[in-house]
Every structure is written in structure tokens, then in C-alpha cells.
Design a protein around this motif. Structure first.
Motif, short mmCIF file in Angstrom:
data_model
loop_
_atom_site.label_atom_id
_atom_site.label_comp_id
_atom_site.label_asym_id
_atom_site.label_seq_id
_atom_site.Cartn_x
_atom_site.Cartn_y
_atom_site.Cartn_z
N GLU A 1 29.59 68.32 75.07
CA GLU A 1 28.99 68.59 73.76
C GLU A 1 28.65 67.29 73.04
OE1 GLU A 1 29.53 71.42 69.83
OE2 GLU A 1 31.26 71.09 71.13
N GLY A 2 29.55 66.31 73.11
CA GLY A 2 29.27 65.01 72.48
C GLY A 2 28.09 64.32 73.12
N ALA A 3 27.97 64.42 74.46
CA ALA A 3 26.84 63.82 75.17
C ALA A 3 25.53 64.51 74.78
CB ALA A 3 27.06 63.89 76.67
N THR A 4 25.58 65.82 74.61
CA THR A 4 24.40 66.56 74.15
C THR A 4 24.01 66.10 72.75
OG1 THR A 4 24.86 68.47 75.54
CG2 THR A 4 23.52 68.87 73.57
N ALA A 5 24.99 65.93 71.90
CA ALA A 5 24.72 65.47 70.53
C ALA A 5 24.09 64.07 70.56
CB ALA A 5 26.00 65.47 69.71
N ALA A 6 24.61 63.18 71.38
CA ALA A 6 24.05 61.82 71.47
C ALA A 6 22.59 61.88 71.89
CB ALA A 6 24.86 60.97 72.45
N TRP A 7 22.30 62.69 72.92
CA TRP A 7 20.91 62.83 73.36
C TRP A 7 20.03 63.34 72.22
CZ3 TRP A 7 19.01 67.88 73.37
CH2 TRP A 7 17.63 67.94 73.58
N LEU A 8 20.48 64.37 71.50
CA LEU A 8 19.66 64.96 70.44
C LEU A 8 19.38 63.95 69.34
CD1 LEU A 8 18.35 67.71 69.60
CD2 LEU A 8 20.31 67.93 68.06
N LEU A 9 20.37 63.14 68.99
CA LEU A 9 20.15 62.12 67.96
C LEU A 9 19.13 61.09 68.44
CD1 LEU A 9 23.78 61.54 66.63
CD2 LEU A 9 22.08 63.24 65.90
N ALA A 10 19.20 60.72 69.71
CA ALA A 10 18.20 59.80 70.27
C ALA A 10 16.83 60.46 70.29
CB ALA A 10 18.62 59.36 71.67
N GLN A 11 16.79 61.72 70.64
CA GLN A 11 15.52 62.48 70.69
C GLN A 11 14.83 62.47 69.32
OE1 GLN A 11 14.31 63.69 73.47
NE2 GLN A 11 13.08 65.48 73.05
N HIS A 12 15.63 62.50 68.27
CA HIS A 12 15.09 62.57 66.91
C HIS A 12 15.02 61.21 66.23
CE1 HIS A 12 16.20 67.10 66.85
NE2 HIS A 12 15.06 66.85 67.49
N ALA A 13 15.16 60.13 66.99
CA ALA A 13 15.09 58.76 66.44
C ALA A 13 13.65 58.25 66.45
CB ALA A 13 16.02 57.84 67.22
N ASP A 14 12.70 59.12 66.18
CA ASP A 14 11.27 58.79 66.26
C ASP A 14 10.87 57.61 65.37
OD1 ASP A 14 10.66 60.92 68.09
OD2 ASP A 14 10.77 62.30 66.40
N ALA A 15 11.55 57.41 64.27
CA ALA A 15 11.18 56.33 63.35
C ALA A 15 11.57 54.96 63.91
CB ALA A 15 11.83 56.54 61.99
N ASP A 16 12.34 54.93 64.99
CA ASP A 16 12.76 53.68 65.61
C ASP A 16 12.46 53.72 67.10
OD1 ASP A 16 13.98 51.36 66.48
OD2 ASP A 16 15.83 51.67 65.33
#
Length: 172
Positions: free
Chosen positions: A67-82
Motif C-alpha cells: 500500500e505504501g509503494a502504491t501511494a509513493a507511485w501515485l504521488l509521483a504520478q501526480h507530480a506534474d508540476a515538477d
């Protein structure tokens, strides 16, 4: 197997929950500053994930659990501004996948996200845009005749099923 850093996993999951809360807020409940809040959450999450990556490397299964790894991926997925960080995350995620410490589907989805942001055709057909008629359309994809084979290789459903799921999600 328990994650090595349960507190880190908890932080990532809490951030993912907030990410999803703002993205799924019903239109009638969105305040005037909705987009600013959305962008602020993404910026805070990107900063936090960058710090985590600097301190621990990619938060894979061993470090933070599934679950933590999924969360990390999702945060990276939504890091469009960087985009530079998003590209860095993609590289680290690729290495984690190679080591069996991350989900290949997450790597595929982040690959598409990075390619679309760079103006390049995607590989796995995961990124969509709303057209002028309000319909969701897939961004251009490289070699569409091989799309389902590429999707299957990373554990993604066939494109027709993916598209039906996306349409149903937005038709609600």
C-alpha cells in the motif's frame, strides 16, 4: 512481510488519501479555491516524496509495503508540476521493478505520464484527455497495434476494458 518503515508507509498512505479526497470531491462541494488547493496538495506531496526518496531511496515493497509503494507511485504520478522529479522517480521506480520491489504496472503508468508531459506518444495507453465534446480520449500511443501486448506484459488489462472502465467512471 511487514514493511521496514511502517511510519513512512503511514505518511505515504495519508498523503495518498488526501490526494484522492481532493480529486474525487463532488463538483457541487468544490470551493472557489479548489484548483489552488489541488495544486497545493500536489506540491506538498511532491516535496514530501522527494525528501523520502533522498533519505531512503525509492519506497518499494520492502521499505513501505504494498500500500505504501502504491501511494509513493501515485504521488509521483501526480507530480506534474515538477517534471524533473517525475523523471527521477520514473528512473528509481524502474530500478525497483527490476529488483522485484515495485509493481511493473506503476512503472508503465508513470512512463506514460512522463512521455505525455514531454509531448511524446505514450506506450501503455493510460493517459486520457477530455476533448472539445467532453469525451475522454486516449492521448496518442506508439505502435497501437501492439498496445494490448505491452499492457499485458506489465499486468494491465486490455485497452478495451481500460477504456470502458474510464468511460463508466466519468459517466457516473
Amino acid at each position: 512481510m511487514s514493511p521496514l518503515h511502517p511510519n513512512l508507509a503511514d505518511e505515504l498512505c495519508a498523503r495518498m488519501a488526501e490526494d484522492q479526497r481532493i480529486r474525487t470531491l463532488p463538483e457541487v462541494e468544490r470551493p472557489p479555491e479548489y484548483l489552488a488547493q489541488w495544486r497545493a496538495i500536489d506540491a506538498e506531496n511532491t516535496t514530501a516524496l522527494s525528501r523520502i526518496v533522498d533519505e531512503h531511496g525509492w519506497p518499494g515493497f520492502a521499505l513501505v509495503g504494498k500500500e505504501g509503494a502504491t501511494a509513493a507511485w501515485l504521488l509521483a504520478q501526480h507530480a506534474d508540476a515538477d517534471p524533473a522529479f517525475q523523471r527521477r522517480a520514473l528512473s528509481l521506480l524502474a530500478a525497483a521493478v527490476d529488483a522485484g520491489d515495485a509493481d511493473p504496472a506503476h512503472w508503465a503508468l508513470l512512463t506514460d505520464r512522463c512521455r505525455v508531459s514531454e509531448g511524446r506518444p505514450q506506450v501503455y495507453g493510460s493517459q486520457y484527455v477530455r476533448d472539445a465534446d467532453g469525451q475522454w480520449r486516449m492521448h496518442p500511443v506508439e505502435e497501437p497495434e501492439h498496445l494490448d501486448a505491452r499492457r499485458a506484459a506489465v499486468g494491465l488489462e486490455p485497452q478495451a476494458e481500460n477504456e470502458a472502465r474510464i468511460q463508466a467512471m466519468y459517466d457516473e
